[in-house]
Structure formats: structure tokens, C-alpha cells
Design an enzyme around this catalytic site. Structure first.
Site, short mmCIF file in Angstrom:
data_model
loop_
_atom_site.label_atom_id
_atom_site.label_comp_id
_atom_site.label_asym_id
_atom_site.label_seq_id
_atom_site.Cartn_x
_atom_site.Cartn_y
_atom_site.Cartn_z
N GLY A 1 0.82 -1.21 0.00
CA GLY A 1 0.00 0.00 0.00
C GLY A 1 0.85 1.26 0.00
O GLY A 1 0.52 2.26 -0.65
N CYS B 1 3.05 4.09 15.44
CA CYS B 1 3.56 4.20 14.08
C CYS B 1 4.48 3.01 13.83
O CYS B 1 4.68 2.18 14.69
CB CYS B 1 4.26 5.53 13.84
SG CYS B 1 5.83 5.67 14.66
N1 PLP Z 1 -2.88 2.91 3.92
C1 PLP Z 1 -3.52 2.57 5.04
C2 PLP Z 1 -4.85 3.18 5.34
C3 PLP Z 1 -2.96 1.66 5.93
O1 PLP Z 1 -3.60 1.34 7.06
C4 PLP Z 1 -1.69 1.10 5.62
C5 PLP Z 1 -1.02 0.18 6.55
O2 PLP Z 1 -1.24 0.23 7.76
C6 PLP Z 1 -1.06 1.48 4.43
C7 PLP Z 1 -1.69 2.38 3.60
C8 PLP Z 1 0.28 0.93 4.04
O3 PLP Z 1 0.16 -0.35 3.46
P1 PLP Z 1 1.41 -1.35 3.44
O4 PLP Z 1 1.60 -1.84 4.82
O5 PLP Z 1 0.99 -2.43 2.48
O6 PLP Z 1 2.57 -0.59 2.93
#
Ligand code: PLP
Length: 376
Positions: free
Chosen positions: A71, A313
Site C-alpha cells: 500500500g 507508528c
Molecule cells: N494505507 C492505510 C490506510 C494503511 O492502514 C496502511 C497500513 O497500515 C497502508 C496504507 C500501508 O500499506 P502497506 O503496509 O501495504 O505498505
């Protein structure tokens, strides 16, 4: 060591057994998916099956999907890869959006944790040129579901592009890329029972996305680098299972509601943040006034119950929650917020284990209702 009671699905969901089996099987594949020989073609075919499965979960066309390392990378690709002159991001976005757009104007939220659409409309009116708007579909700390379709309609009327981080929403509620009307959408495999380190950005056909990672022509030239075949295969299977099990979310909502009801009954001073808004069925952001979140997380962990501090975090350190601050929650109360998040393996016994451990903490602060005080 594994906690007996895992209630931290928004951090990462346990890998589904069928996903682990599919990954293990894909690990024995030999070919590079870009090779033209039969081994390469076999690996490529597995990626394309996964692409169909992930696209189907969110009603996108498979060709719109770009696999990424997660993400975070997808959010960075969306924010850095779009040329508009100004960026407007909601004040409650994940750090991977906020830090990818450090100069972005922050769109405020209401005390209920919802993006303020009137403020967004005004900011769009005063934007100095074409804008990119980023609004998440569901917040990772509170679970509050955002009015993304309405935000997208406003933004499009003002000629802006719209990105939506649907990392927490996918697999927990119905998500439809076309119906939301956004131009880009971020997904992450490990939030829905897939592997960590794998995600996707969905990009509508007309979006002028600038490549951020250069190299080979993988992902139709939109993200270079040999694909992580096994993880992508696992993402596909996880997406298919999550889609099939969406109906189980009503049951998970009942467990979450029971947790909150019993928490409030035994500790009347407890606060559920965002409770006045539509929320993800699995998420509860719970404040225990006067008791720092770190203390709660550690004490719960000693009892074998795993949850997060609302404001944890990635380094594991706890810092003030920008989400609760944006909702106008005072610093002291916000510092007492933990996030309890349920998922595909959660049972009534997990909820009860949490409540019994958490009530001991409330008793230490004299917050337990007399009804729950153990007899002397
Ligand atoms: N966006 C949101 C809303 C998230 O909760 C997270 C992870 O906690 C991410 C993006 C990041 O995703 P990733 O852990 O796959 O990098």
C-alpha cells in the site's frame, strides 16, 4: 511467540491457510514472468489469474491494476506520479499519503471523523490550478468510512483527479472502483489475509500517471521490476476469499458491537471514537481516560491479548494520533486510545479475553462500574 488472542487485523491480518498453500506452490515455479519460454509463460499466467481476482474484489478492469510492493508504494506512486499543480489530502490519511505529499493542503474532518465536504469544495474553488484530491475509503485508526463518492463528484466538477486509499476497506466492505468514481485506488494484500509486501494501484484509463520506478517494461510500463510472483498469487487468492467472505462481516460487526457495548457497560467513562459515523465492521478505537495507550497495550500483551495503540507508528513508538487530533479530541484523551481490530479468525472467546484483561486495567484507575467490581 504468538498471542493467544490476536485483535490487530488492521495492522496485519493472519495469513489465510489457502493463501499460504498457494504461495508455497507458486514458490516452486521456475520462470521469470517476462521470459517468453514455457516457464516464463506459466509464471505470467499465474500473475494474470491474480490480477483478475484482485480486480474482481473492487469492480475494476484487470488492465487497470498495477502490482506494487504494498500500500505504501501504491500511495507514493499515486501522489508522486500525478502532475496536478496542487494536492488536497484529508487530514486523517495514512502517513504513506501524508508524507508522499508533504506540501499538500490538508482537508479538515468533522468531530465524527468524516471528511468535511464543504471545506473540500471551498479548497477546490481556491486551488491554483488542477488539483489531485486524496481521500481514504476507511480510516485505519477509527474505521470511519469516508464519503468518497461525494468527494469524487465534487472534485471532478472542479476538474480535479481523485485518489482513494482503500487499503483498510477492501475485504471488509463492498468496494466498487467504478461506482466510487475515483481515478486511482490503493490496495494492500496483508490487510485482507494475503502476504505482506504486496499491493496494487488501480489506475483509470485516462489518468496520466508518471512512472516512478524505471527499468524494464513490467506492469505495462507503469512499474518496473520483476514481479513478486508468489506474493501476487497469494494476493489473488486472499482477494477471492475476502470477497467470498464479505457476508461474514455482519457476524464480525456483531462481535465488535458486543465488545463495545460490554466495554461501555463495565466502564461508563470509556469512549468509542467515531461511533457516530458509519464504520468498518471490524474496528473499534477505544479510549480509557487516564490510562496511556502504551500501558494498556503492554498490559494486554502480558495477558496474551494483542491490540495496537491508536497512534502507534511503524517504529512501534507511540506518538499523538493525527487522526484523533483532526477530530478535535483532546491530547490526553487521545493518548488513551487503543485500536481493537477483528477479522476472519476472531471468536467470541477473543472478545471475552480482551474484555476481561481490559477491565482489570480499568479497575486500576477506579473506572469499573460497581456491577463488575469483583466481590471483596
Ligand atoms: N494505507 C492505510 C490506510 C494503511 O492502514 C496502511 C497500513 O497500515 C497502508 C496504507 C500501508 O500499506 P502497506 O503496509 O501495504 O505498505
Amino acid at each position: 511467540m504468538q498471542s493467544a488472542t490476536y485483535l490487530d487485523y488492521n495492522a496485519t491480518s493472519p495469513l489465510r491457510p489457502a493463501v499460504a498453500a498457494a504461495i508455497s506452490d507458486a514458490m516452486s515455479l521456475v520462470g521469470n514472468p517476462s521470459s517468453v519460454h514455457r516457464f516464463g509463460r506459466a509464471a505470467r499466467a499465474r500473475i494474470e489469474v491474480a490480477r483478475d481476482q484482485v480486480a474482481a474484489l473492487v469492480g475494476a478492469h484487470p488492465s487497470q491494476l498495477v502490482f506494487t510492493s504494498g500500500g505504501t508504494e501504491a500511495n507514493n506512486l499515486a501522489l508522486a506520479g500525478c502532475p496536478p499543480a496542487s494536492q488536497l489530502v484529508s487530514a486523517i490519511e495514512h502517513d504513506s499519503v501524508l508524507r508522499a505529499a508533504p506540501r499538500a493542503v490538508r482537508v479538515p474532518v468533522t468531530p465524527d471523523g468524516l471528511v468535511d465536504l464543504q471545506a473540500l469544495a471551498e479548497l477546490l474553488r481556491s486551488a491554483p490550478g488542477p488539483a489531485l484530491v486524496s481521500v481514504m475509503l476507511a480510516n485505519n485508526e477509527t474505521g470511519v468510512v469516508q464519503p468518497v463518492a461525494e468527494a469524487a463528484a465534487l472534485a471532478h466538477r472542479a476538474g480535479a483527479l481523485v485518489h482513494c486509499d482503500a487499503v483498510q476497506a477492501a475485504g471488509k466492505m463492498i468496494v466498487d472502483f467504478a461506482e466510487l468514481g475515483v481515478d486511482m485506488m490503493t490496495l494492500s494484500a496483508h490487510k485482507l489475509g494475503g502476504p505482506q509486501g504486496c499491493g496494487a494501484l488501480i489506475v483509470a484509463d485516462q489518468v496520466p500517471l508518471q512512472v516512478q520506478q524505471r527499468g524494464g517494461g513490467q506492469e505495462r510500463g507503469r512499474r518496473a521490476g520483476t514481479e513478486n510472483v508468489a506474493a501476487i498469487v497469494g494476493f489473488g487468492v486472499a482477494a477471492e476469499l475476502a470477497g467470498r467472505e464479505l457476508s461474514r462481516m455482519a457476524e464480525i460487526a456483531r462481535l465488535r458491537d458486543r465488545l463495545e457495548r460490554d466495554a461501555k457497560r463495565s466502564v461508563p467513562a470509556a469512549v468509542v471514537f467515531g461511533a457516530g459515523s458509519a464504520r468498518l465492521p471490524n474496528t473499534s478505537c477505544l479510549g480509557l481516560p487516564g490510562m496511556p495507550a502504551e500501558t494498556q497495550v503492554m498490559a494486554l500483551d502480558l495477558d496474551g491479548v494483542a491490540v495496537s495503540a491508536g497512534s502507534a507508528c511503524s517504529s512501534g513508538k507511540v506518538r499523538p494520533s493525527h487522526v484523533l487530533a483532526a477530530m478535535g479530541v483532546g491530547a490526553e484523551l487521545a493518548a488513551s486510545a487503543i485500536r481493537v481490530s477483528l477479522g476472519w479468525r476472531t471468536t467470541v472467546a477473543d472478545v471475552e479475553a480482551f474484555l476481561s484483561s481490559w477491565r482489570k486495567l480499568a479497575a486500576r484507575r477506579g473506572l469499573l462500574s460497581a456491577e463488575f467490581e469483583p466481590a471483596a
